[in-house]
Design an enzyme around this catalytic site. Sequence first.
Site, short mmCIF file in Angstrom:
data_model
loop_
_atom_site.label_atom_id
_atom_site.label_comp_id
_atom_site.label_asym_id
_atom_site.label_seq_id
_atom_site.Cartn_x
_atom_site.Cartn_y
_atom_site.Cartn_z
N ARG A 1 1.36 14.44 13.56
CA ARG A 1 2.11 14.06 12.37
C ARG A 1 2.34 15.31 11.52
NH1 ARG A 1 -0.10 8.39 10.15
NH2 ARG A 1 1.75 8.60 8.86
N LYS B 1 0.84 -1.21 0.00
CA LYS B 1 0.00 0.00 0.00
C LYS B 1 0.87 1.25 0.00
CE LYS B 1 -1.60 1.57 4.10
NZ LYS B 1 -1.29 2.99 4.40
N ASN B 2 1.87 1.26 0.88
CA ASN B 2 2.66 2.49 1.03
C ASN B 2 3.55 2.78 -0.17
OD1 ASN B 2 1.45 2.91 3.44
ND2 ASN B 2 3.21 2.40 4.72
N CYS C 1 -3.40 12.21 14.12
CA CYS C 1 -4.23 11.02 13.97
C CYS C 1 -4.02 10.16 15.19
CB CYS C 1 -3.91 10.28 12.68
SG CYS C 1 -2.34 9.42 12.70
N ARG D 1 -8.12 -0.56 5.57
CA ARG D 1 -7.32 0.47 4.91
C ARG D 1 -6.00 -0.11 4.41
NH1 ARG D 1 -5.58 4.66 8.53
NH2 ARG D 1 -4.34 5.01 6.66
N ASP E 1 5.80 0.44 11.84
CA ASP E 1 4.54 -0.18 11.39
C ASP E 1 4.41 -1.65 11.79
OD1 ASP E 1 3.71 2.19 10.32
OD2 ASP E 1 4.04 1.65 8.23
#
Length: 428
Positions: free
Chosen positions: A124, A24-25, A119, A405, A313
Amino acid sequence: MPLEKIMIEGGLPLKGSVKISGSKNAALPLMAASVLVDGPVRLSNVPQLSDIRTMADLLRNLGALCEWVTDDSLVIDGSGLSGFEAPYDTVRKMRASIYVLGPLLARLGRARVSAPGGCAIGPRPIDLHLRGLEAIGTEIALEHGYIEASAGPGKLQGRELDLIGPNGASVGATCNVMMAALGAQGTTVIRGAAREPEVADLCNFINAMGGAVEGAGTDTLAIEGGRKLGGGKYSVIPDRIEAATFLVAGAITQGDVTAEGCRADMMQAVLDALSEIGFELEVSKDRVRLNCSGGPLKPVNIVTMPYPDFPTDVQAQLTALLTLVPGVSTVKETIYVDRFIHIAELLRLGADITLGRGEITINGVESLSGAPVMASDLRASAALVLAGLAAQGTTDVLRVYHIDRGYERIDNKLRSLGARIRRGPQDQ
Ligand code: UD1
């Protein structure tokens, strides 16, 4: 959309192979950069995730064409790009919407992007994105919660700049400045660039489209501006965070799990941590097998750091595992010092964790016991699912939209490894 929850009957060892999806990233900046290419770009190995759909909608709203042509391939054609705004409603859903800032500046000389707030994992900031864009000639103002960025014709100028921040390099700022620099005159040199594989994938993508970026995977990037990028095909790298999550699923359930189609070379710090704890790993270039031989496990001390060190992560998922490793482990978070919101939920499952400033101490317990828990952000949700797989009895993980997500069909993939897991509506 009605809220959903994931229900898990824990205690079964997971066994088998799981195919790792595209990252995804990595896919998100590649999608944004695709609008800089003259002609259609076909991206393959793109995961079907809500964040990817949000980016696709954003690009369509800007006037680009963005179509799924197979289950994992997107064709993007930015020739009709005309809009220059990423509105609040999109950015609040997905912070990575900020990735359109650099490409819009390079293509249209103008961008209006809602400033992302904090968030669930803490503040951030985006100061490094803005500092880098200013350094190459962008004028920036913050008005009514929006970043108003402009660089008229000939204004973007290649420069040498330093992007290092208080917590090290920034993935997002490096990608954004790199994309804007493609529209600059001359060469931009970014010092203190992020070395994450997702940043290197953007460099490789640009080069595959005919661009000239040197230094992929290092902390110094040289980006030649003004080169015409032509259409083509590109395959997104595998998701190293998803692969790590499934290996931890094997570890926490005392199972035998193989992550297929991953890139072991991009996961070294996680593999080192798992073998230090005592898990047996069989590693080849594109697959990793974790087999619980039943040998003794020992506690570890982990510090999250920029790549190639241990990734933030995977911090929550490893923490879930360490709750069941005998002895005292510590986890220090240096990237997002407040990224411990999952701890309170893990305590409800019976974990023994003490929270300090930016650091936790975990006393391994013999077992966890299932309970309803609340997902708060993407990786925290994954940690709760992992804990639920190991806990005795039933764990309901609420608000699973967070996990959708970033994990493609996680419940189906876990079920294929033998987990008793299903999805259902959540009472409001
Ligand atoms: C990306 C990842 C995210 C991951 C993070 C760190 C995406 C879509 N998200 O996020 O999953 O957790 O990298 O590996 O790829 N910082 C500043 N100023 C800035 C930007 C960042 O001080 O302008 C700080 C951040 O607060 C953080 C550190 O730099 O402490 C790294 O953040 P960054 O690499 O920018 O994270 P993201 O790109 O947002």
